[in-house]
Design a protein around this motif. Sequence first.
Motif, PDB file in Angstrom:
ATOM      1  N   ILE A  42      -4.132  -2.878   6.440  1.00 24.51           N
ATOM      2  CA  ILE A  42      -3.302  -3.107   5.249  1.00 24.51           C
ATOM      3  C   ILE A  42      -3.962  -4.085   4.272  1.00 24.51           C
ATOM      4  O   ILE A  42      -3.917  -3.901   3.059  1.00 24.51           O
ATOM      5  N   PHE A  43      -4.643  -5.104   4.796  1.00 25.51           N
ATOM      6  CA  PHE A  43      -5.250  -6.116   3.912  1.00 25.51           C
ATOM      7  C   PHE A  43      -6.442  -5.534   3.156  1.00 25.51           C
ATOM      8  O   PHE A  43      -6.635  -5.828   1.979  1.00 25.51           O
ATOM      9  N   HIS A  44      -7.233  -4.715   3.835  1.00 26.42           N
ATOM     10  CA  HIS A  44      -8.403  -4.114   3.182  1.00 26.42           C
ATOM     11  C   HIS A  44      -7.939  -3.161   2.087  1.00 26.42           C
ATOM     12  O   HIS A  44      -8.450  -3.197   0.967  1.00 26.42           O
ATOM     13  N   ASP A  45      -6.946  -2.315   2.404  1.00 28.42           N
ATOM     14  CA  ASP A  45      -6.472  -1.338   1.422  1.00 28.42           C
ATOM     15  C   ASP A  45      -5.744  -2.025   0.267  1.00 28.42           C
ATOM     16  O   ASP A  45      -5.900  -1.635  -0.890  1.00 28.42           O
ATOM     17  N   ALA A  46      -4.943  -3.031   0.590  1.00 26.04           N
ATOM     18  CA  ALA A  46      -4.209  -3.749  -0.469  1.00 26.04           C
ATOM     19  C   ALA A  46      -5.200  -4.397  -1.425  1.00 26.04           C
ATOM     20  O   ALA A  46      -5.037  -4.340  -2.649  1.00 26.04           O
ATOM     21  N   SER A  47      -6.246  -4.992  -0.867  1.00 25.86           N
ATOM     22  CA  SER A  47      -7.221  -5.701  -1.680  1.00 25.86           C
ATOM     23  C   SER A  47      -8.062  -4.732  -2.524  1.00 25.86           C
ATOM     24  O   SER A  47      -8.360  -4.994  -3.680  1.00 25.86           O
ATOM     25  N   LYS A  48      -8.410  -3.591  -1.915  1.00 25.12           N
ATOM     26  CA  LYS A  48      -9.296  -2.636  -2.601  1.00 25.12           C
ATOM     27  C   LYS A  48      -8.534  -1.713  -3.554  1.00 25.12           C
ATOM     28  O   LYS A  48      -8.918  -1.524  -4.699  1.00 25.12           O
ATOM     29  N   ASN A  49      -7.406  -1.138  -3.062  1.00 24.94           N
ATOM     30  CA  ASN A  49      -6.717  -0.085  -3.834  1.00 24.94           C
ATOM     31  C   ASN A  49      -5.309  -0.453  -4.279  1.00 24.94           C
ATOM     32  O   ASN A  49      -4.659   0.340  -4.957  1.00 24.94           O
ATOM     33  N   GLY A  50      -4.782  -1.565  -3.804  1.00 28.92           N
ATOM     34  CA  GLY A  50      -3.420  -1.966  -4.174  1.00 28.92           C
ATOM     35  C   GLY A  50      -2.345  -1.131  -3.493  1.00 28.92           C
ATOM     36  O   GLY A  50      -1.166  -1.217  -3.827  1.00 28.92           O
ATOM     37  N   ASP A 101       1.791  -5.646  -7.505  1.00 26.92           N
ATOM     38  CA  ASP A 101       1.833  -4.186  -7.672  1.00 26.92           C
ATOM     39  C   ASP A 101       1.602  -3.426  -6.376  1.00 26.92           C
ATOM     40  O   ASP A 101       1.568  -2.183  -6.373  1.00 26.92           O
ATOM     41  N   PHE A 102       1.430  -4.124  -5.284  1.00 25.66           N
ATOM     42  CA  PHE A 102       1.115  -3.469  -4.003  1.00 25.66           C
ATOM     43  C   PHE A 102       2.213  -2.480  -3.591  1.00 25.66           C
ATOM     44  O   PHE A 102       3.403  -2.776  -3.675  1.00 25.66           O
ATOM     45  N   GLN A 103       1.787  -1.297  -3.157  1.00 25.09           N
ATOM     46  CA  GLN A 103       2.728  -0.251  -2.712  1.00 25.09           C
ATOM     47  C   GLN A 103       2.420   0.145  -1.277  1.00 25.09           C
ATOM     48  O   GLN A 103       1.246   0.362  -0.953  1.00 25.09           O
ATOM     49  N   ILE A 104       3.472   0.267  -0.455  1.00 27.30           N
ATOM     50  CA  ILE A 104       3.266   0.780   0.910  1.00 27.30           C
ATOM     51  C   ILE A 104       4.021   2.103   1.062  1.00 27.30           C
ATOM     52  O   ILE A 104       5.154   2.235   0.564  1.00 27.30           O
ATOM     53  N   THR A 105       3.379   3.093   1.681  1.00 20.87           N
ATOM     54  CA  THR A 105       4.051   4.355   2.007  1.00 20.87           C
ATOM     55  C   THR A 105       3.900   4.569   3.515  1.00 20.87           C
ATOM     56  O   THR A 105       3.085   3.891   4.157  1.00 20.87           O
ATOM     57  N   TYR A 106       4.672   5.510   4.056  1.00 19.81           N
ATOM     58  CA  TYR A 106       4.668   5.689   5.505  1.00 19.81           C
ATOM     59  C   TYR A 106       4.350   7.129   5.884  1.00 19.81           C
ATOM     60  O   TYR A 106       4.930   8.062   5.334  1.00 19.81           O
ATOM     61  N   ASN A 107       3.393   7.296   6.811  1.00 20.91           N
ATOM     62  CA  ASN A 107       3.056   8.613   7.348  1.00 20.91           C
ATOM     63  C   ASN A 107       2.870   8.390   8.857  1.00 20.91           C
ATOM     64  O   ASN A 107       1.809   7.951   9.308  1.00 20.91           O
ATOM     65  N   ILE A 108       3.949   8.647   9.595  1.00 14.17           N
ATOM     66  CA  ILE A 108       4.010   8.158  10.982  1.00 14.17           C
ATOM     67  C   ILE A 108       3.080   8.925  11.932  1.00 14.17           C
ATOM     68  O   ILE A 108       3.079  10.157  11.957  1.00 14.17           O
ATOM     69  N   ASP A 109       2.324   8.168  12.714  1.00 18.37           N
ATOM     70  CA  ASP A 109       1.522   8.732  13.808  1.00 18.37           C
ATOM     71  C   ASP A 109       2.406   8.619  15.061  1.00 18.37           C
ATOM     72  O   ASP A 109       2.701   7.512  15.527  1.00 18.37           O
ATOM     73  N   HIS A 110       2.832   9.787  15.574  1.00 19.91           N
ATOM     74  CA  HIS A 110       3.870   9.753  16.610  1.00 19.91           C
ATOM     75  C   HIS A 110       3.382   9.149  17.921  1.00 19.91           C
ATOM     76  O   HIS A 110       4.174   8.553  18.655  1.00 19.91           O
ATOM     77  N   ILE A 111       2.094   9.286  18.174  1.00 21.76           N
ATOM     78  CA  ILE A 111       1.577   8.683  19.423  1.00 21.76           C
ATOM     79  C   ILE A 111       1.615   7.162  19.315  1.00 21.76           C
ATOM     80  O   ILE A 111       2.145   6.459  20.180  1.00 21.76           O
ATOM     81  N   ARG A 112       1.094   6.640  18.209  1.00 20.24           N
ATOM     82  CA  ARG A 112       1.120   5.181  18.020  1.00 20.24           C
ATOM     83  C   ARG A 112       2.565   4.656  17.953  1.00 20.24           C
ATOM     84  O   ARG A 112       2.871   3.587  18.484  1.00 20.24           O
ATOM     85  N   PRO A 168       2.978 -16.391   6.396  1.00 18.04           N
ATOM     86  CA  PRO A 168       2.445 -16.693   5.050  1.00 18.04           C
ATOM     87  C   PRO A 168       0.984 -17.149   5.080  1.00 18.04           C
ATOM     88  O   PRO A 168       0.176 -16.709   4.256  1.00 18.04           O
ATOM     89  N   GLU A 169       0.624 -18.017   6.047  1.00 18.30           N
ATOM     90  CA  GLU A 169      -0.778 -18.492   6.131  1.00 18.30           C
ATOM     91  C   GLU A 169      -1.709 -17.330   6.481  1.00 18.30           C
ATOM     92  O   GLU A 169      -2.830 -17.250   5.994  1.00 18.30           O
ATOM     93  N   LEU A 170      -1.217 -16.454   7.353  1.00 16.56           N
ATOM     94  CA  LEU A 170      -2.030 -15.299   7.747  1.00 16.56           C
ATOM     95  C   LEU A 170      -2.380 -14.451   6.515  1.00 16.56           C
ATOM     96  O   LEU A 170      -3.539 -14.102   6.289  1.00 16.56           O
ATOM     97  N   VAL A 171      -1.355 -14.143   5.713  1.00 16.52           N
ATOM     98  CA  VAL A 171      -1.551 -13.260   4.562  1.00 16.52           C
ATOM     99  C   VAL A 171      -2.488 -13.921   3.547  1.00 16.52           C
ATOM    100  O   VAL A 171      -3.435 -13.289   3.037  1.00 16.52           O
ATOM    101  N   THR A 172      -2.254 -15.188   3.255  1.00 15.92           N
ATOM    102  CA  THR A 172      -3.119 -15.891   2.297  1.00 15.92           C
ATOM    103  C   THR A 172      -4.557 -15.902   2.798  1.00 15.92           C
ATOM    104  O   THR A 172      -5.500 -15.599   2.058  1.00 15.92           O
ATOM    105  N   THR A 173      -4.743 -16.230   4.082  1.00 16.47           N
ATOM    106  CA  THR A 173      -6.097 -16.332   4.630  1.00 16.47           C
ATOM    107  C   THR A 173      -6.805 -14.980   4.587  1.00 16.47           C
ATOM    108  O   THR A 173      -7.962 -14.883   4.182  1.00 16.47           O
ATOM    109  N   MET A 174      -6.105 -13.925   4.996  1.00 17.74           N
ATOM    110  CA  MET A 174      -6.725 -12.597   5.036  1.00 17.74           C
ATOM    111  C   MET A 174      -7.107 -12.135   3.625  1.00 17.74           C
ATOM    112  O   MET A 174      -8.220 -11.647   3.408  1.00 17.74           O
ATOM    113  N   LEU A 175      -6.175 -12.296   2.679  1.00 18.47           N
ATOM    114  CA  LEU A 175      -6.483 -11.807   1.320  1.00 18.47           C
ATOM    115  C   LEU A 175      -7.597 -12.628   0.683  1.00 18.47           C
ATOM    116  O   LEU A 175      -8.472 -12.087   0.005  1.00 18.47           O
TER     117      LEU A 175
END
Length: 373
Positions: free
Chosen positions: A243-251, A313-324, A353-360
Amino acid sequence: MPVIRALTKAAKQALLTPGCRCRTAATSVRTISVSPRQVTSDASFHSVSFSETDHPKVLITGGLGQLGVGLAKILRKRFGNNNVILSDIRKPPSHVFHSGPFIYSDILDYKNLREIVVNNRITWLVHYSAVLSAVGEANVQLAREVNITGLHNILDIAAEHGLRLFVPSTIGAFGPTSPRDPTPDLCVQRPRTIYGVSKVHAELMGEYYHHRYGLDFRCLRYPGIISADSQPGGGTTDYAVAIFHDASKNGKFECNLKPGTRLPMMYIDDCLRATLEVMEAPTEQLSMRTYNINAMSFSPEELAAEVKKQIPDFQITYNIDHIRQAIADSWPMNFDDGNARNDWGWKHDYDLPELVTTMLNFIGSDSRLAHAN
Ligand SMILES: NC(=O)c1ccc[n+]([C@@H]2O[C@H](COP(=O)([O-])OP(=O)(O)OC[C@H]3O[C@@H](n4cnc5c(N)ncnc54)[C@H](O)[C@@H]3O)[C@@H](O)[C@H]2O)c1
Ligand SMILES: C[C@@H](O)[C@H](N)C(=O)O
């Protein structure tokens, strides 16, 4: 003379240690008569003669995965570069190869493993090789071989050479019949993945070797681990890294778990520090050999809301992997790590909050660097 003193001290200690009463008779782990795999009553003498002031000589198996390189870095800082050897069956990237000792080691090759331990006078073994939950379900045979047969080799080597052995377990060692909110250290463990089954096996075998042969086995059940500079290797909690890589790269990010799927998680720095701390903890502080550790618990929608605070502007959508999804639904939602906190002072540093700030910040600065080069 010093050897005799060490042996006498060790023998006295063995007789005084309540968990190791059975050490009075020589016992063989494998049935071959004069086998190098024979574990005798004096199996712990090597670790006893290892002075507390000496630096341990550490071997990390499966060291090129998500966690190994980071662990090598902190252990090398503490014990010296040449005292920590990374190993794996894959070819190391050049920055890893040039950062300290690296060696090829397949944990299914017992002889090669023993040679490495003997030739390098290894005293601590951190066993990271594994096939994780989602990949394990796709290849049960491989997971069984690496996670169970491989572990047997590790246990025998560690017992035979008196090593201090760390084997990580996981939230995945619990199943749908375990209490899930919170999950204590001791409760029903009936996981439904080969990964989980192999980790319960590892916990039980390690504890058995501890009580039977005096093996200094230490085990932490890690939550899902989140890291910026190393990629996860096929787990169910991987969405919380991607999620952090995609949010940072593609929003935006397409999540393979349902919005409300709550799982215990931890930032990698906390995980690696916990590993060093439990390895260094004096034996008397360890009332158990397998501990839950935790930092936070969140669901994809809660994580996305926190990311949105920094990338509006970050958007999340869901496409469930049933095994996971089925795997995640059988795992703990909250992890009770009270025993680790009481016994050896475990305390996490990173909340959500610290996790998200650090990762981004990390991923942002990394991609800025890549663009600049
Ligand atoms: N990453 C997490 O979120 C997490 C959570 C709980 C527990 N753990 C445990 O921590 C340990 C390390 O996890 P990770 O995320 O770094 O795993 P990973 O999947 O990223 O890496 C595992 C490594 O094992 C190696 N390997 C596979 N077969 C091997 C063999 N035959 N011989 C030697 N090496 C072999 C692979 O090449 C790989 O580099 C594992 O035991 C895992 O179960 C990880
Ligand atoms: C939780 C952990 O063991 C791993 N990250 C997995 O999802 O398989």
